[in-house]
Scaffold this motif. Structure first.
Motif, PDB file in Angstrom:
ATOM      1  N   LYS A 208       0.834  -1.205   0.000  1.00  0.00           N
ATOM      2  CA  LYS A 208       0.000   0.000   0.000  1.00  0.00           C
ATOM      3  C   LYS A 208       0.871   1.258   0.000  1.00  0.00           C
ATOM      4  O   LYS A 208       0.554   2.249  -0.668  1.00  0.00           O
ATOM      5  CB  LYS A 208      -0.912  -0.001   1.232  1.00  0.00           C
ATOM      6  CG  LYS A 208      -1.954  -1.107   1.255  1.00  0.00           C
ATOM      7  CD  LYS A 208      -3.148  -0.793   0.404  1.00  0.00           C
ATOM      8  CE  LYS A 208      -4.233  -1.842   0.571  1.00  0.00           C
ATOM      9  NZ  LYS A 208      -5.415  -1.560  -0.255  1.00  0.00           N
ATOM     10  N   LEU A 209       1.973   1.211   0.746  1.00  0.00           N
ATOM     11  CA  LEU A 209       2.889   2.348   0.778  1.00  0.00           C
ATOM     12  C   LEU A 209       3.573   2.539  -0.571  1.00  0.00           C
ATOM     13  O   LEU A 209       3.731   3.668  -1.051  1.00  0.00           O
ATOM     14  CB  LEU A 209       3.939   2.157   1.873  1.00  0.00           C
ATOM     15  CG  LEU A 209       3.446   2.266   3.316  1.00  0.00           C
ATOM     16  CD1 LEU A 209       4.549   1.880   4.292  1.00  0.00           C
ATOM     17  CD2 LEU A 209       2.965   3.680   3.614  1.00  0.00           C
ATOM     18  N   GLN A 210       3.969   1.426  -1.197  1.00  0.00           N
ATOM     19  CA  GLN A 210       4.580   1.494  -2.527  1.00  0.00           C
ATOM     20  C   GLN A 210       3.611   2.086  -3.541  1.00  0.00           C
ATOM     21  O   GLN A 210       3.998   2.876  -4.401  1.00  0.00           O
ATOM     22  CB  GLN A 210       5.003   0.104  -2.988  1.00  0.00           C
ATOM     23  CG  GLN A 210       6.188  -0.486  -2.236  1.00  0.00           C
ATOM     24  CD  GLN A 210       6.504  -1.892  -2.700  1.00  0.00           C
ATOM     25  OE1 GLN A 210       6.526  -2.184  -3.894  1.00  0.00           O
ATOM     26  NE2 GLN A 210       6.736  -2.789  -1.748  1.00  0.00           N
ATOM     27  N   LEU A 211       2.348   1.686  -3.431  1.00  0.00           N
ATOM     28  CA  LEU A 211       1.326   2.165  -4.360  1.00  0.00           C
ATOM     29  C   LEU A 211       1.144   3.681  -4.258  1.00  0.00           C
ATOM     30  O   LEU A 211       0.947   4.367  -5.260  1.00  0.00           O
ATOM     31  CB  LEU A 211       0.000   1.457  -4.076  1.00  0.00           C
ATOM     32  CG  LEU A 211      -1.110   1.604  -5.126  1.00  0.00           C
ATOM     33  CD1 LEU A 211      -0.677   1.038  -6.472  1.00  0.00           C
ATOM     34  CD2 LEU A 211      -2.390   0.933  -4.646  1.00  0.00           C
ATOM     35  N   LYS A 212       1.228   4.215  -3.038  1.00  0.00           N
ATOM     36  CA  LYS A 212       1.088   5.652  -2.833  1.00  0.00           C
ATOM     37  C   LYS A 212       2.252   6.435  -3.433  1.00  0.00           C
ATOM     38  O   LYS A 212       2.087   7.560  -3.905  1.00  0.00           O
ATOM     39  CB  LYS A 212       0.999   5.966  -1.333  1.00  0.00           C
ATOM     40  CG  LYS A 212      -0.365   5.709  -0.726  1.00  0.00           C
ATOM     41  CD  LYS A 212      -0.371   6.162   0.722  1.00  0.00           C
ATOM     42  CE  LYS A 212      -1.746   5.971   1.337  1.00  0.00           C
ATOM     43  NZ  LYS A 212      -1.784   6.434   2.750  1.00  0.00           N
ATOM     44  N   LYS A 213       3.428   5.816  -3.408  1.00  0.00           N
ATOM     45  CA  LYS A 213       4.641   6.528  -3.823  1.00  0.00           C
ATOM     46  C   LYS A 213       4.866   6.531  -5.335  1.00  0.00           C
ATOM     47  O   LYS A 213       5.535   7.409  -5.869  1.00  0.00           O
ATOM     48  CB  LYS A 213       5.864   5.909  -3.136  1.00  0.00           C
ATOM     49  CG  LYS A 213       5.910   6.150  -1.643  1.00  0.00           C
ATOM     50  CD  LYS A 213       7.123   5.468  -1.018  1.00  0.00           C
ATOM     51  CE  LYS A 213       7.173   5.688   0.480  1.00  0.00           C
ATOM     52  NZ  LYS A 213       8.328   5.002   1.109  1.00  0.00           N
TER      53      LYS A 213
END
Length: 238
Positions: A208-213
């Motif tokens: 989820k963090l990767q997707l935001k970045k």
């Protein structure tokens, strides 16, 4: 804390100097002295009502519950990390300033090269909440981490791991999964499933963090596919 039985209560003050080691660099020492206000060992879960586990990988004979006051909740990860590294037994830290609090969990195993030391395998730090006003998720945390509601009592490691996994599941609101369904499921009767659930949840958080970045559509498609696969794995545990 979490309705622990009175027989485990200690309320023993620990000198903050215990955590200010000589081998720390000057900047760390200075920050520690500025941030760390008090450390109290509130409870110590010991005895064999919940069995200990001692083998080549783990030495879990007690679970400590600490109340740690700091100058500012923004320093909670820094202070909590130092304390978890210094204290060998499993411990749950209620870390707070004058207004806000968080809980810090760390699963530890013995260092194979030196079993007098431990290696932190995994951590869970709940999001901060107000000391004075309880959010719904905090009420849920207190309910599901209530001592009497912990199901895995085969040994102290499994007991701790259940608390840690439930804390992560309840605290992380951005995972977009049916946490209530998971909390009410039969997963908690199976130690292997609880271990896998935490692994999957941590992987999901990372994705989820990767997707935001990312701004790359191709990468977004790949990450979303991985998220879908993980969600399916979690569903299969239920």
């Amino acid at each position: 804390m979490f309705n622990l039985p009175e027989k485990y209560r200690l309320n023993k003050k620990i000198d903050v100097k215990t955590f200010i080691k000589k081998d720390l660099n000057a900047n760390y020492k200075k920050k520690l002295k500025e941030c760390l206000k008090s450390v109290i060992l509130t409870y110590q879960l010991m005895g064999e009502e919940i069995p200990s586990i001692i083998n080549e990988s783990y030495n879990c004979q007690v679970i400590l519950f600490l109340d740690v006051e700091i100058n500012d909740i923004k320093n909670s990860t820094f202070i909590g990390g130092i304390i978890q590294n210094e204290i060998k037994p499993l411990c749950i830290i209620n870390i707070h300033d004058k207004n806000n609090e968080r809980y810090y969990f760390a699963e530890k195993r013995l260092n194979i090269q030196d079993n007098n030391n431990v290696i932190i395998e995994n951590t869970v730090i709940t999001r901060q909440s107000s000391i004075f006003f309880f959010d719904n998720w905090v009420n849920e945390l207190n309910e599901y981490l209530n001592f009497n509601n912990i199901i895995l009592r085969e040994n102290k490691l499994f007991f701790y791991r259940e608390m840690m996994t439930k804390a992560f599941l309840i605290s992380e609101s951005n995972l977009n999964i049916d946490s209530k369904k998971l909390l009410k499921s039969n997963i908690w009767y199976n130690s292997k499933k609880v271990k896998m659930l935490l692994i999957f949840l941590k992987e999901l958080e990372s994705l989820k963090l990767q997707l935001k970045k990312t701004n790359e559509n191709k990468e977004k498609v790949f990450i979303n596919k991985e998220i879908k696969n993980l969600n399916n794995k979690i569903i299969e545990l239920v």
